[in-house]
Design a protein around this motif. Sequence first.
Motif, short mmCIF file in Angstrom:
data_model
loop_
_atom_site.label_atom_id
_atom_site.label_comp_id
_atom_site.label_asym_id
_atom_site.label_seq_id
_atom_site.Cartn_x
_atom_site.Cartn_y
_atom_site.Cartn_z
N ALA A 1 0.83 -1.21 0.00
CA ALA A 1 0.00 0.00 0.00
C ALA A 1 0.86 1.25 0.00
N LEU A 2 1.94 1.24 0.80
CA LEU A 2 2.84 2.40 0.83
C LEU A 2 3.52 2.59 -0.52
N ARG B 1 16.19 6.78 7.35
CA ARG B 1 16.48 5.64 8.20
C ARG B 1 15.22 4.87 8.54
N GLN B 2 14.14 5.60 8.84
CA GLN B 2 12.89 4.92 9.16
C GLN B 2 12.39 4.11 7.97
N ALA B 3 12.40 4.72 6.80
CA ALA B 3 11.95 4.00 5.61
C ALA B 3 12.84 2.79 5.34
N ASP C 1 4.51 5.69 11.01
CA ASP C 1 5.15 7.00 11.11
C ASP C 1 5.41 7.58 9.72
N ILE C 2 5.85 6.74 8.79
CA ILE C 2 6.05 7.19 7.41
C ILE C 2 4.72 7.64 6.82
N GLU C 3 3.66 6.90 7.08
CA GLU C 3 2.34 7.26 6.55
C GLU C 3 1.88 8.60 7.11
N ARG C 4 2.11 8.82 8.41
CA ARG C 4 1.73 10.11 9.02
C ARG C 4 2.49 11.26 8.38
N GLN C 5 3.77 11.05 8.11
CA GLN C 5 4.54 12.10 7.46
C GLN C 5 4.01 12.39 6.06
N GLN C 6 3.62 11.33 5.34
CA GLN C 6 3.05 11.53 4.00
C GLN C 6 1.76 12.34 4.08
N LEU C 7 0.88 11.97 5.03
CA LEU C 7 -0.40 12.67 5.17
C LEU C 7 -0.17 14.14 5.53
N SER C 8 0.76 14.38 6.45
CA SER C 8 1.05 15.77 6.84
C SER C 8 1.58 16.57 5.67
#
Length: 406
Positions: A88-89, A129-131, A187-194
């Motif tokens: 999905a990501l 790093r997170q990704a 967390d990556i998804e939240r950054q994308q939404l923001s």
Amino acid sequence: MTVRPWMTAIAFCVAGMFTVGYLAATSYLVLRDGLIGATMARQARMQHDYEDRISSLRAQVDRVTSRQLLDQQVVEEKVEKLFRQQLALTERNGKLDTLLNRAGNAGLPDPALEAAPAPDVQATQAYGRQASAGQNAIDRLLGRTDAGAKQASVAALAYAAPSAGTGESVADRADRMFSRVTLSLKDIERQQLSRIQALTAGAEQTADAIESILTRTGIDVADKSAEAADAIGGPFVEPEATDSFEQTLGGLDTALNRLDEMRDTARRLPFANPSPGSQITSRFGNRTDPFVGRLALHAGIDFRLPTGSQVHATGAGTVLTAGRSGGYGILVEIDHGNGIVTRYAHLSRSLVKAGDTVDTGDAIGLSGTTGRSTGPHLHYEVRRDGRATDPARFLSAGMKLSDYMN
């Protein structure tokens, strides 16, 4: 015959040996059945002991195998869940990249790059790093290697093996590991939404600013969505379920479409300067006519220009007139739509002809002093629905719009 002592000894020895052999043979014949029975009983006991031990070990193996199968099933379900999240990501990144490219082409600032240089580098590195951590964890869970893909369950169980001395089971370690990876993906998804929400807000603000300038200038900005609503229909069908990310992407796409529409409208209208840097010698409004000396309406703005200087179109449109027209001398008239027409008069030469399509900034003629003119200059008019309008309003609006046009 003389009997010697040694002969007597030999005779006694032979008789003793015979007696012992006879007694041994007799004892064997008497006790043989008992010895055989005892041996068989001992072997039977040993066989039963071995069979019990084998049964116990088999039961332990069955328990371990059942636990491993259960743990493997749990891990496989979690791997499948993470794989769906990663997929999905990945799909979202494809859609997001397209919209981010549109936003970048539209000149919208990327919120991920607005921070100070040092924090921005740290944030970018942390994001990477997170990704990377999430991707590597999923790859290890899925057993991906450069040589090829292995069984997901085997790799997951190997990665989730319990640590020595901790008493932690495979399932417990898998739960902890999957929770960490899931949080990283969220967390990556939240950054994308923001990021999308910030770009949407920026696009809406820019479109609102352009629309406000156009409205103050007197331009009626048509709502294309409202116009399209006059020609739609179909049976009612319940809407499909959509997640918040898809809705957010749809909002950004709508905001970018509206921004493009506002900018396209602004580009078509005459907001540019026909002769940048030239001195204005006469403005719009009533003035004393230079030929008859009476009060008269000056329907445009005069720019001082040496003969032969290029005159540029102030907006995109279609040429209506290109030639001599009474007191205008050599005149070029351009239709910009929305009922707005611009006139460029007193030219020494026209560089276009009627029916030509021009863009903003195209050279349409050379300045001169033809027609009712006292000297080389450009007479520039803006007419709306046939009535003369002060071009200064459009020039001022154009200066304001320059901050919002990419």
